[in-house]
Write a protein that holds these residues in place. Structure first.
Motif, mmCIF file in Angstrom:
data_model
loop_
_atom_site.group_PDB
_atom_site.id
_atom_site.type_symbol
_atom_site.label_atom_id
_atom_site.label_comp_id
_atom_site.label_asym_id
_atom_site.label_seq_id
_atom_site.Cartn_x
_atom_site.Cartn_y
_atom_site.Cartn_z
ATOM 1 N N ALA A 129 17.448 -25.838 95.023
ATOM 2 C CA ALA A 129 17.327 -24.565 95.023
ATOM 3 C C ALA A 129 18.463 -23.695 94.083
ATOM 4 O O ALA A 129 18.356 -22.832 93.403
ATOM 5 N N ALA A 130 19.665 -24.326 94.203
ATOM 6 C CA ALA A 130 20.870 -23.822 93.600
ATOM 7 C C ALA A 130 20.635 -24.204 91.939
ATOM 8 O O ALA A 130 20.961 -23.345 91.155
ATOM 9 N N VAL A 131 20.270 -25.307 91.585
ATOM 10 C CA VAL A 131 19.961 -25.713 90.287
ATOM 11 C C VAL A 131 18.965 -24.866 89.761
ATOM 12 O O VAL A 131 19.086 -24.218 88.807
ATOM 13 N N ARG A 132 18.087 -24.608 90.554
ATOM 14 C CA ARG A 132 16.825 -23.375 90.035
ATOM 15 C C ARG A 132 17.527 -22.290 89.540
ATOM 16 O O ARG A 132 16.749 -21.621 88.612
ATOM 17 N N ARG A 133 18.420 -21.686 90.222
ATOM 18 C CA ARG A 133 19.373 -20.424 90.075
ATOM 19 C C ARG A 133 19.621 -20.288 88.988
ATOM 20 O O ARG A 133 20.005 -19.437 88.408
ATOM 21 N N VAL A 134 20.367 -21.426 88.258
ATOM 22 C CA VAL A 134 21.154 -21.731 87.314
ATOM 23 C C VAL A 134 20.404 -22.370 86.165
ATOM 24 O O VAL A 134 21.263 -22.621 85.205
ATOM 25 N N ALA A 135 19.287 -22.756 86.376
ATOM 26 C CA ALA A 135 18.636 -23.428 85.311
ATOM 27 C C ALA A 135 18.575 -23.009 84.200
ATOM 28 O O ALA A 135 18.524 -23.826 82.802
ATOM 29 N N ASP A 136 18.382 -21.717 83.690
ATOM 30 C CA ASP A 136 18.387 -21.107 82.515
ATOM 31 C C ASP A 136 19.653 -21.135 81.785
ATOM 32 O O ASP A 136 19.409 -21.135 80.587
ATOM 33 N N HIS A 137 20.672 -21.624 82.622
ATOM 34 C CA HIS A 137 22.053 -21.934 81.968
ATOM 35 C C HIS A 137 21.924 -23.056 80.944
ATOM 36 O O HIS A 137 22.599 -23.490 79.958
ATOM 37 N N ALA A 138 21.345 -24.121 81.801
ATOM 38 C CA ALA A 138 21.607 -25.393 81.364
ATOM 39 C C ALA A 138 20.286 -26.100 80.373
ATOM 40 O O ALA A 138 20.287 -26.926 79.662
ATOM 41 N N LEU A 139 19.276 -25.366 80.843
ATOM 42 C CA LEU A 139 17.821 -26.013 80.450
ATOM 43 C C LEU A 139 17.392 -25.029 79.538
ATOM 44 O O LEU A 139 17.082 -23.791 79.627
ATOM 45 N N SER A 140 16.717 -25.441 78.326
ATOM 46 C CA SER A 140 16.088 -24.404 77.564
ATOM 47 C C SER A 140 14.381 -24.523 78.035
ATOM 48 O O SER A 140 14.283 -24.853 79.002
ATOM 49 N N PRO A 141 13.607 -23.255 77.599
ATOM 50 C CA PRO A 141 12.427 -23.145 77.938
ATOM 51 C C PRO A 141 11.347 -24.274 77.938
ATOM 52 O O PRO A 141 10.751 -24.575 78.844
ATOM 53 N N GLU A 142 11.766 -25.038 76.863
ATOM 54 C CA GLU A 142 10.840 -26.360 76.858
ATOM 55 C C GLU A 142 11.419 -27.389 77.502
ATOM 56 O O GLU A 142 10.490 -28.049 78.234
ATOM 57 N N GLU A 143 12.565 -27.505 78.052
ATOM 58 C CA GLU A 143 12.934 -28.530 79.139
ATOM 59 C C GLU A 143 12.470 -28.059 80.449
ATOM 60 O O GLU A 143 11.987 -28.686 81.113
ATOM 61 N N LEU A 144 12.541 -26.650 80.667
ATOM 62 C CA LEU A 144 11.819 -26.120 81.946
ATOM 63 C C LEU A 144 10.466 -26.599 82.132
ATOM 64 O O LEU A 144 9.891 -26.861 83.308
ATOM 65 N N ARG A 145 9.890 -26.479 80.971
ATOM 66 C CA ARG A 145 8.214 -26.743 80.914
ATOM 67 C C ARG A 145 8.178 -28.195 81.480
ATOM 68 O O ARG A 145 7.195 -28.530 82.113
#
Length: 224
Positions: A129-145
């Motif tokens: 859940a904590a990773v999800r909150r900061v995911a935009d910092h470390a992960l690109s939109p392509e990586e999130l997909r």
């Protein structure tokens, strides 16, 4: 248990890609590491809440470095370089030809040694859940997909890969560095650049190991 990543057994030394790796549950670690005067100065400078986890990480790293070097664990020192990354010393000299990485969470500890720059990182699946909150910092939109946000294990794996990679690169997880490390796959893990990676399930945590070829290493700080 349904798991995306294959399990890794705690306790024994594992080998992958030329690296030696060990992971343990913190409650299973027995004994207090024998700290040199230089190590004692390092641990005394840490906040009280960090001292126990620092000691647990060094206990495991000393065991691993001692086994690799054929030396008693008590004769191994683990001291920080100028950038804070750990370096193993035996007999007062840096262990030649190896790089060291350590990771610890509230419940797990891991250490890795390799002849090339190495990074190891643990991420508890409960931290998803904590990773999800900061995911935009470390992960690109392509990586999130690619990773998705609905499965704690994949989020923990992606975060551990990024953390392990920046450790191998001797950079930091803050700033632009994580975005420069591209996750191209999770099963098997594939990273952009001259990096090799593997991910395991370690109990309730995900463990990532990254080897970065051709990365320059700074001179370590010697015991004093």
């Amino acid at each position: 248990m349904d798991t995306m990543f294959r399990p890794i057994a705690p306790g024994p030394v594992h080998r992958w890609g030329g690296a030696a790796l060990i992971v343990a549950r913190r409650p299973d670690l027995h004994g207090t590491p024998v700290l040199s005067p230089a190590e004692q100065r390092v641990v005394r400078a840490l906040p009280a809440w960090r001292q126990a986890e620092w000691a647990a990480g060094r206990l495991l790293a000393k065991r691993l470095a001692g086994e690799v070097a054929g030396a008693p664990a008590a004769g191994v020192e683990v001291l920080p370089r100028d950038d804070g990354s750990p370096c193993a010393f035996v007999g007062g000299s840096p262990l030649p030809g190896v790089h060291l990485s350590i990771s610890h969470t509230a419940h797990h500890v891991a250490a890795a040694l390799a002849p090339e720059p190495v990074g190891v990182d643990l991420c508890e699946t409960a931290s998803a859940a904590a990773v999800r909150r900061v995911a935009d910092h470390a992960l690109s939109p392509e990586e999130l997909r690619l990773v998705g946000t609905d499965r704690p294990e994949t989020l923990a794996g992606a975060w551990a890969l990024k953390e392990a990679a920046v450790k191998a690169d001797r950079s930091g997880v803050f700033g632009a560095a994580p975005r420069r490390i591209v996750i191209l796959g999770l099963r098997p893990p594939v990273l952009g650049g001259r990096r090799r990676a593997m991910v395991w399930r370690a109990g309730d945590a995900v463990l990532a190991l990254v080897l970065a070829r051709g990365r320059a290493a700074d001179a370590p700080r010697g015991p004093s």
